[in-house]
Each structure stands twice: as structure tokens, then as C-alpha cells.
Design an enzyme around this catalytic site. Sequence first.
Site, PDB file in Angstrom:
ATOM      1  N   LYS A 207       1.004  -0.754   0.259  1.00  0.00           N
ATOM      2  CA  LYS A 207      -0.167  -0.036   0.405  1.00  0.00           C
ATOM      3  C   LYS A 207       0.502   1.621  -0.156  1.00  0.00           C
ATOM      4  O   LYS A 207       1.076   1.904  -0.490  1.00  0.00           O
ATOM      5  CB  LYS A 207      -0.843  -0.132   1.279  1.00  0.00           C
ATOM      6  CG  LYS A 207      -2.088   0.763   1.133  1.00  0.00           C
ATOM      7  CD  LYS A 207      -2.891   0.744   2.881  1.00  0.00           C
ATOM      8  CE  LYS A 207      -3.526   1.486   2.882  1.00  0.00           C
ATOM      9  NZ  LYS A 207      -4.381   1.250   4.314  1.00  0.00           N
ATOM     10  N   GLU A 213      11.428  -4.387   4.165  1.00  0.00           N
ATOM     11  CA  GLU A 213      10.759  -6.681   3.934  1.00  0.00           C
ATOM     12  C   GLU A 213      10.670  -5.906   2.737  1.00  0.00           C
ATOM     13  O   GLU A 213      11.476  -6.739   1.406  1.00  0.00           O
ATOM     14  CB  GLU A 213       9.333  -7.272   4.669  1.00  0.00           C
ATOM     15  CG  GLU A 213      10.164  -7.414   6.407  1.00  0.00           C
ATOM     16  CD  GLU A 213       9.625  -5.974   7.037  1.00  0.00           C
ATOM     17  OE1 GLU A 213       8.881  -4.802   6.336  1.00  0.00           O
ATOM     18  OE2 GLU A 213       9.474  -6.319   7.893  1.00  0.00           O
ATOM     19  N   GLY A 268      -4.325  -2.827   5.903  1.00  0.00           N
ATOM     20  CA  GLY A 268      -3.853  -3.722   5.443  1.00  0.00           C
ATOM     21  C   GLY A 268      -4.254  -4.775   4.973  1.00  0.00           C
ATOM     22  O   GLY A 268      -4.891  -5.684   4.325  1.00  0.00           O
ATOM     23  N   ARG A 269      -4.990  -5.148   6.010  1.00  0.00           N
ATOM     24  CA  ARG A 269      -5.132  -6.791   7.209  1.00  0.00           C
ATOM     25  C   ARG A 269      -6.688  -7.244   6.251  1.00  0.00           C
ATOM     26  O   ARG A 269      -6.850  -8.059   6.344  1.00  0.00           O
ATOM     27  CB  ARG A 269      -5.299  -6.993   8.751  1.00  0.00           C
ATOM     28  CG  ARG A 269      -5.962  -6.270   9.645  1.00  0.00           C
ATOM     29  CD  ARG A 269      -5.387  -6.018  10.433  1.00  0.00           C
ATOM     30  NE  ARG A 269      -6.029  -5.483  11.506  1.00  0.00           N
ATOM     31  CZ  ARG A 269      -5.665  -3.518  11.314  1.00  0.00           C
ATOM     32  NH1 ARG A 269      -4.116  -3.516  11.118  1.00  0.00           N
ATOM     33  NH2 ARG A 269      -5.942  -2.726  12.316  1.00  0.00           N
ATOM     34  N   GLU A 354      -3.344  -7.686  15.120  1.00  0.00           N
ATOM     35  CA  GLU A 354      -3.921  -5.922  14.658  1.00  0.00           C
ATOM     36  C   GLU A 354      -4.709  -5.252  14.880  1.00  0.00           C
ATOM     37  O   GLU A 354      -4.168  -4.276  14.854  1.00  0.00           O
ATOM     38  CB  GLU A 354      -3.003  -6.644  13.286  1.00  0.00           C
ATOM     39  CG  GLU A 354      -2.473  -5.139  12.428  1.00  0.00           C
ATOM     40  CD  GLU A 354      -1.394  -4.780  11.737  1.00  0.00           C
ATOM     41  OE1 GLU A 354      -0.359  -5.280  11.745  1.00  0.00           O
ATOM     42  OE2 GLU A 354      -1.943  -5.661  10.967  1.00  0.00           O
ATOM     43  N   HIS A 385      -2.912 -34.552  17.242  1.00  0.00           N
ATOM     44  CA  HIS A 385      -1.719 -35.212  18.107  1.00  0.00           C
ATOM     45  C   HIS A 385      -0.755 -34.420  18.725  1.00  0.00           C
ATOM     46  O   HIS A 385       0.399 -34.513  18.459  1.00  0.00           O
ATOM     47  CB  HIS A 385      -1.720 -36.336  16.599  1.00  0.00           C
ATOM     48  CG  HIS A 385      -2.076 -37.045  16.275  1.00  0.00           C
ATOM     49  ND1 HIS A 385      -3.283 -38.311  17.004  1.00  0.00           N
ATOM     50  CD2 HIS A 385      -3.749 -36.999  15.232  1.00  0.00           C
ATOM     51  CE1 HIS A 385      -3.767 -38.614  16.405  1.00  0.00           C
ATOM     52  NE2 HIS A 385      -4.519 -38.078  15.558  1.00  0.00           N
ATOM     53  N   LYS A 513       9.081  -0.809  14.073  1.00  0.00           N
ATOM     54  CA  LYS A 513       9.724  -0.357  12.165  1.00  0.00           C
ATOM     55  C   LYS A 513      10.239   0.792  13.054  1.00  0.00           C
ATOM     56  O   LYS A 513      11.997   0.195  12.041  1.00  0.00           O
ATOM     57  CB  LYS A 513       9.020   0.183  11.731  1.00  0.00           C
ATOM     58  CG  LYS A 513       7.696  -0.868  11.078  1.00  0.00           C
ATOM     59  CD  LYS A 513       6.856  -0.310   9.909  1.00  0.00           C
ATOM     60  CE  LYS A 513       6.011  -1.150   9.544  1.00  0.00           C
ATOM     61  NZ  LYS A 513       4.893  -0.801   8.612  1.00  0.00           N
TER      62      LYS A 513
HETATM   63  O1  F6P Z   1       2.517  -4.633   9.903  1.00  0.00           O
HETATM   64  C1  F6P Z   1       2.167  -3.190   9.935  1.00  0.00           C
HETATM   65  C2  F6P Z   1       1.580  -3.402   8.318  1.00  0.00           C
HETATM   66  O2  F6P Z   1       0.996  -1.413   8.465  1.00  0.00           O
HETATM   67  C3  F6P Z   1       0.690  -4.079   7.805  1.00  0.00           C
HETATM   68  O3  F6P Z   1      -1.013  -2.842   8.560  1.00  0.00           O
HETATM   69  C4  F6P Z   1      -0.086  -3.804   6.891  1.00  0.00           C
HETATM   70  O4  F6P Z   1      -0.805  -4.982   6.259  1.00  0.00           O
HETATM   71  C5  F6P Z   1       1.591  -3.732   6.710  1.00  0.00           C
HETATM   72  O5  F6P Z   1       2.155  -3.170   7.190  1.00  0.00           O
HETATM   73  C6  F6P Z   1       1.817  -3.937   4.821  1.00  0.00           C
HETATM   74  O6  F6P Z   1       2.087  -2.373   4.825  1.00  0.00           O
HETATM   75  P1  F6P Z   1       2.207  -2.131   2.849  1.00  0.00           P
HETATM   76  O7  F6P Z   1       1.165  -2.463   2.684  1.00  0.00           O
HETATM   77  O8  F6P Z   1       2.046  -0.776   2.820  1.00  0.00           O
HETATM   78  O9  F6P Z   1       3.202  -2.773   2.389  1.00  0.00           O
END
Ligand code: F6P
Length: 604
Positions: A207, A213, A268-269, A354, A385, A513
Site C-alpha cells: 500500500k 521487507e 492492510g489486513r 492487529e 496429536h 519499525k
Molecule cells: O505491519 C504493519 C503493516 O502496516 C500492516 O498493517 C500492513 O498490511 C503491512 O504493514 C504492509 O504494509 P504495506 O502494504 O504498506 O507494505
Amino acid sequence: MSSPTELAAWQVLTAHQQEMASVSMTSLFEDDAQRAEKYCAHAAGWTLDYAKNRANDKTLSLLTELAKEAGLESAIKGMFSGAHINNTEDRSVLHIALRASQAQETLMVDGVNVLAEVRATLKQMEQFVAQLHSGEWKGYSGKTITDVVSIGIGGSYLGPKVVAEALTPYKKDGIKVHFVANIDGSDITGKLKQLNPETTVFVISSKTFGTLETLSNANAARDWFLSNGGSQDNVSKHFAAVSSNVKKAVDFGMAEENIFPMWDWVGGRYSLWSAIGLPVAIAVGMDNFYALLDGAHQMDEHFRTAPFEENLPVIMGALGVWYINFHNAQTHALIPYDHYLRAMPAHIQQLDMESNGKANLLNGDGVATDTGPIIWGGAGTNGQHAYHQLLHQGTRLVPVDFIAPLTSHNPIGEHHVHLIANCLSQSQALMVGKTLEQAKQELRDAGASEDQVEAVAPHKVIQGNRPSNTLFTDKMTPATVGALIALYEHRTFVQGTIWGINSFDQWGVELGKVLGTDIYNRLVSDSDNSTLDASTQALIKAFKKLRLNRLAFYTALTKTPASAGVFVFIPSPSLQGLGRGSESEAFMQVAPSGRHRRLYMTPS
Ligand code: F6P
């Protein structure tokens, strides 16, 4: 809103919990012959059996009353009308709009018809997916695309991955979809090894287009592409993006027509229904993606319109509050009896934890109650199990949701009947348990001596009276999977509303972060760390020492003249009888004659 503990229904529920403390679920069934039928609700292809709960009619009506007093009716209206219910970010919360665009013409939010934007994006996705599947989209060397790698993290990864896996039986032939999330280099390295740059397209899902990452993995993918035959001019043929940050995606090398929009009203979620779901659409086709949206929309409509007494997300959300706040349950387990849904608990964990892992009310005051539980789980029967022992005999109360399709996509032998039998027997065992007398009788019947009976019987007692819901559907289809995930989204919202918290921000992840960037800078520089806490200082020091040792080692290695022969990498040298101790890697220098010359061990 103020604390829910001040609501009238909360006070009555506190007293009611005492009344219910000595009531067993089995006695509730004995007292009400209709209970099994009565405590069932239906929506969007799903049936919720909630009869195995420590709740009677009074409990349920008090919980419904609590939801009403907490303002759930107006909160639902607020969500569906685009009100800025995400108050700390001053945003609407409109994942429901993402699945309404086929059924509804307009949804005006802040002067914009968001459904028109959603439809336009779906069209853009249709084109992209069709080009890939028809083979019209070619890689830089003219070859047809065979693999798509989705790079993202958090909400921009887990939802699509889980849904793509859940819909495995619906996968289209031709294109394989892969997912990469972790900044641990092992993730992308493993994936790239299987791929050909000429026939691979990367979809960068972020987003913000600013997530460490995702950007690190996107850069690694582009480097791999460029150093394996691709050129900068061809990046646009192999990279697409889903992002609200078009500029950053263009700077990366994407063509504007291959950048899919995101809106700030999708968290995001909650975003798998947007173009973040593009990998799902590629995997199962747009027809199935539309069916997924439609299933979720059916659940939305149920949530929006059904009376609370019949409303699945409200019933499940309110019962969750009952256990968390009135029975001190700390966790909640999700156990799908469906192999393809095995990763679903991880998605719901992210969604719920979250969303509701919060300690402040909407007005900023601290909460006076527990909020979101730890969500965990995994596929049945595997868990039987492993951790089910704790569910049956552990000291903690763990409410469980069992989830099962009545029909299998892979009906072989009696597998599916056994699967369902196990699912039903787990909820039965949790409820009925086993008394000391039953345990003794069982041992006597098996021929045990009286001494053995006395010694062993207490260990076989199963307390019982442990609550669970059972959710079942005819078959896992795109529509029922969509409805199921929407159900959990709304359940999360119901609970957040009762607790009076904002389920749609995530400020808690920000500190990690920021500190992560700070520590990275310290790891790669000679910074003065004396102002940091002692523990972090020590860890930084240890890491840097190791890193410097390794750097020195590799530098020495590269200075050895090439004429000296070749270096052969030896993993786990001590296993091969080379060197001593716990060194992890070594290189053997082999002379042009083929004879071993020297062994280089990485320092420990
Ligand atoms: O981990 C926090 C977060 O902001 C999530 O809510 C989101 O889905 C994720 O990082 C990834 O964010 P982006 O889509 O901006 O890379």
C-alpha cells in the site's frame, strides 16, 4: 465511548457469570430439548452451531443487550455508510465496498463514488489476468509467462496467500503463483532458485511502497532479473505493483498501466478483496475472484441487516467477549478440518490481533478490561496429536471454533467421514469430558487391578464443559471461503466495538519499525551505543564481532590469487570430519592439479 464496564448489561453479565458458574453445558441440553436446533444460525452458505457454549437464553440476550448498549447498531451503520470510524487516522473503513461493487451502483464517500473506482480496478485486474492466462503477455525474450511471484508482507501477503491456498481446487492451469514476504534472504532465495527470469512476473504488493521487507525483496528480485538476462528497459514487462504510492512504483520501473490502486479506506489486513488479491485472481481466475467477493458480500449483507439474535458475527463476537471478559479466557483457537484452510488461523490471527490488540478506548483513555485474545490454531486432525491435549486437560479455558466442509474436494475412501467424525468428536469430548467414576470403570473393564485403577484414574479425568462453536458449510468454494473470512472480519469489529477500541489502526507496529531502522544503522556503522539499554548494547556488540570476523575471513579469501585454483564451498564441515568445533562453513582451496591445498574455516 466510555469503558464497557460502565454499561448496565456489563454489570448484569458480571452477576450472571456467577449464576452460570456451576451450570454445565450438558445440563443445558438436558433442560432444553430444542437447544441444538435453537442455537443454530445460518448465513451465506454457513451454519453456525453455537449450542456448546456456557450460555443460556438469558446469557445470549444480555450479550445482545451489551452489543446494543455499546453502540454496535450505529457502528455498523457508520461502517457501511463510509463514516470515518477509524478515528485515529480519520478514515472510512470500506473493505465492504470492495465486495459490493457488483451488487450496488454507488457508495458516495467524501464526495466520491468509491464503487466506480472499485469497478475500474476490477476491470484493470481482469485485463491483466486475461493477458497472463491467454499467453498474450510475453516476457522480454518473447516467451509466455509461467510464474507470478507476489512480494508483500502483513496484510499485503497473508490474506491472498491463505485464500489462494484455500482455493487450490479452483487453480487454473498454466501459471504458478508464489508468495514471498520475509526479509530473511532465505525466503526469496528459495523461490528464485525455481524460476526463469524470462517467464516470471513479479507483483509488488505494498500500500505504502515503503515497507522495508517488501522493498528489500523487490530490489533483490529486480537485481536477480537484471543479472540473469533482463535489462532496465524490460523491467516493466516483468514487474507490476499494487500500491497507493504510484510515484514510487514508477520510479522502481513499473509502467503506470501495471500499477493497481489502493485506497486509504482499506486497511492492510482487510485488503485481500482489493487489487492486493491480484495473486488470487491470477491463481484461480477472475470468475472465481468475483465469486469470492460475492460470498463476502453476502456475509456483509447478513451482518448489516440480520437481527443480532441471528447474526453470525454478532453471536460469535459477543460469545468471545463472554469468555474473554467474564471467564478470563486468554486465547481463542481456530481449528479448520480442511487441509486447504490450514493456514487460515494465521490470517485470522493477523486480522484479529492487529485489529484488537489495543489498550486505549476511542477517546484515548486506557481500557479497564482485557481486549483481543491470542488467536491461534491449525488444521484438524493434525492438532489432535499435538496441542488438543491442553484443550482437553490443560488448566486454561480455550474457546474453540471448529470449521468444516461437509463435502470434500478429494473424496477418497472413508477419509472425509473420518475427518468429520474427528471434528465432531473433539467438540463432544470438550463438552462431555470424563468423570473419575467413568475413568475408573474404563480401567476396571480393561482388567486393571484396583491399585492401578486408583493410581491411573485421576489422570484420565477430563473436566469437560469446555465451549466451542462449529461452523460448517456444504463445500469450500470461492463464495463460502469469501463469506467465512468476512465473518471473522465482522466478528473482530463486533468485539472492538463492544470494547470501545479502534479496530482499524495499528500504531503498535510503528515503534518496532523505527527501532529496527535505528539498530540497522548501528549494526553497519561505528556508532556510539552507550545510551542504549545494556541488553541491546550487548547484542549489537556480539553481532558486530561475528560480522567483522566473517568479513575479515571473506576478505582474506578474495585476496588469494585466482591462479591458486578454485574454492569449493563445504557446508557443515565438522559433519564431514573437517575442522573442530561448531564452525558453520568452510571453503576448500583446490589447486589446478586437483589436489586439496588449504581448508578455510569461518571463525566462530
Ligand atoms: O505491519 C504493519 C503493516 O502496516 C500492516 O498493517 C500492513 O498490511 C503491512 O504493514 C504492509 O504494509 P504495506 O502494504 O504498506 O507494505
